[in-house]
Write a protein that holds these residues in place. Sequence first.
Motif, PDB file in Angstrom:
ATOM      1  N   ARG A  18      68.995  49.108  40.704  1.00 23.02           N
ATOM      2  CA  ARG A  18      68.541  49.317  42.073  1.00 23.02           C
ATOM      3  C   ARG A  18      67.463  48.142  42.421  1.00 23.02           C
ATOM      4  NH1 ARG A  18      67.405  54.475  44.711  1.00 23.02           N
ATOM      5  NH2 ARG A  18      65.516  53.836  45.018  1.00 23.02           N
ATOM      6  N   LEU A  19      67.595  47.108  43.354  1.00 28.51           N
ATOM      7  CA  LEU A  19      67.009  46.309  43.547  1.00 28.51           C
ATOM      8  C   LEU A  19      65.415  46.500  43.729  1.00 28.51           C
ATOM      9  CD1 LEU A  19      69.380  43.883  45.618  1.00 28.51           C
ATOM     10  CD2 LEU A  19      68.748  43.805  43.115  1.00 28.51           C
ATOM     11  N   THR A 102      69.096  41.750  52.054  1.00 28.20           N
ATOM     12  CA  THR A 102      67.862  41.925  52.950  1.00 28.20           C
ATOM     13  C   THR A 102      67.542  43.355  53.577  1.00 28.20           C
ATOM     14  OG1 THR A 102      66.702  40.971  54.977  1.00 28.20           O
ATOM     15  CG2 THR A 102      69.213  40.960  55.156  1.00 28.20           C
ATOM     16  N   ALA A 103      66.470  43.611  53.766  1.00 24.33           N
ATOM     17  CA  ALA A 103      66.393  45.126  54.303  1.00 24.33           C
ATOM     18  C   ALA A 103      66.359  45.221  55.905  1.00 24.33           C
ATOM     19  CB  ALA A 103      64.840  45.493  54.122  1.00 24.33           C
ATOM     20  N   ASP A 104      66.263  43.659  56.500  1.00 24.75           N
ATOM     21  CA  ASP A 104      66.464  43.420  57.827  1.00 24.75           C
ATOM     22  C   ASP A 104      67.669  43.010  58.508  1.00 24.75           C
ATOM     23  OD1 ASP A 104      63.784  44.309  58.173  1.00 24.75           O
ATOM     24  OD2 ASP A 104      63.068  42.213  57.770  1.00 24.75           O
ATOM     25  N   PHE A 105      68.589  43.551  57.742  1.00 21.63           N
ATOM     26  CA  PHE A 105      70.114  43.400  57.982  1.00 21.63           C
ATOM     27  C   PHE A 105      70.585  44.060  59.433  1.00 21.63           C
ATOM     28  CE2 PHE A 105      74.782  43.628  57.808  1.00 21.63           C
ATOM     29  CZ  PHE A 105      74.999  42.504  57.546  1.00 21.63           C
ATOM     30  N   PRO A 129      73.042  43.821  53.509  1.00 23.67           N
ATOM     31  CA  PRO A 129      71.835  44.858  53.350  1.00 23.67           C
ATOM     32  C   PRO A 129      71.649  45.167  51.905  1.00 23.67           C
ATOM     33  CG  PRO A 129      74.242  45.730  54.077  1.00 23.67           C
ATOM     34  CD  PRO A 129      74.408  44.431  54.066  1.00 23.67           C
ATOM     35  N   ILE A 130      70.292  45.414  51.829  1.00 24.87           N
ATOM     36  CA  ILE A 130      70.128  45.972  50.154  1.00 24.87           C
ATOM     37  C   ILE A 130      70.825  47.323  49.965  1.00 24.87           C
ATOM     38  CG2 ILE A 130      68.350  46.767  48.867  1.00 24.87           C
ATOM     39  CD1 ILE A 130      66.332  44.771  50.238  1.00 24.87           C
TER      40      ILE A 130
END
Length: 194
Positions: A18-19, A102-105, A129-130
């Motif tokens: 998990r990143l 990225t969380a903002d994908f 996306p993450i």
Amino acid sequence: MSKDGTKISLNTWGASIRLSDLSNTREHSFTLVPDAAQLKALREDLGLLGLKKLRFEGSFIPASKRDWHLKAKLGATASQACVATLEPVTTRIDVFVERLYTADFNDPALATAENESEIEVPEDDTVEPIPASLTLRDVASEALALALPDYPRAPDAELSETQFTQEGSDAMTDEDTKPFASLKSLRDKLEKGD
């Protein structure tokens, strides 16, 4: 170590991570080298004749408080069947793998558009996306599959010419498919008529 103090193994071939559990204050390096059974499973998944010397190594680099940049190198030696002769063709693969999680994908495929033909394909295919969890084996497998030659061909392989025709007709040759073949045919008929 994760934020709660548990050890995270990035160096296990099939392990998921998990990143969000990685500390974003430093880079996290990994080296993956599958064992013989794991290589065999990957070879079968990709339909290869052989696979050896696979190594996937790199780092997760914090890109922001929540985003991660993956920079890695994949190396492998793969054998595929030649498209012409089915003889084994060995290829050395050495590719750079880069992803930005990225969380903002914003996925354009999920956006609602009035006309589906208006959906844009993102220019940068390394942005993702993450994921809830990430298996580095899957990243390595995808990178290997994309790097393999689509049509492996042995150096001395030649495609033979195959002709199909109706009974009583002359077979069409490669020469007949050239742009001026019909003009040549017409010229030949006119010369026979003289």
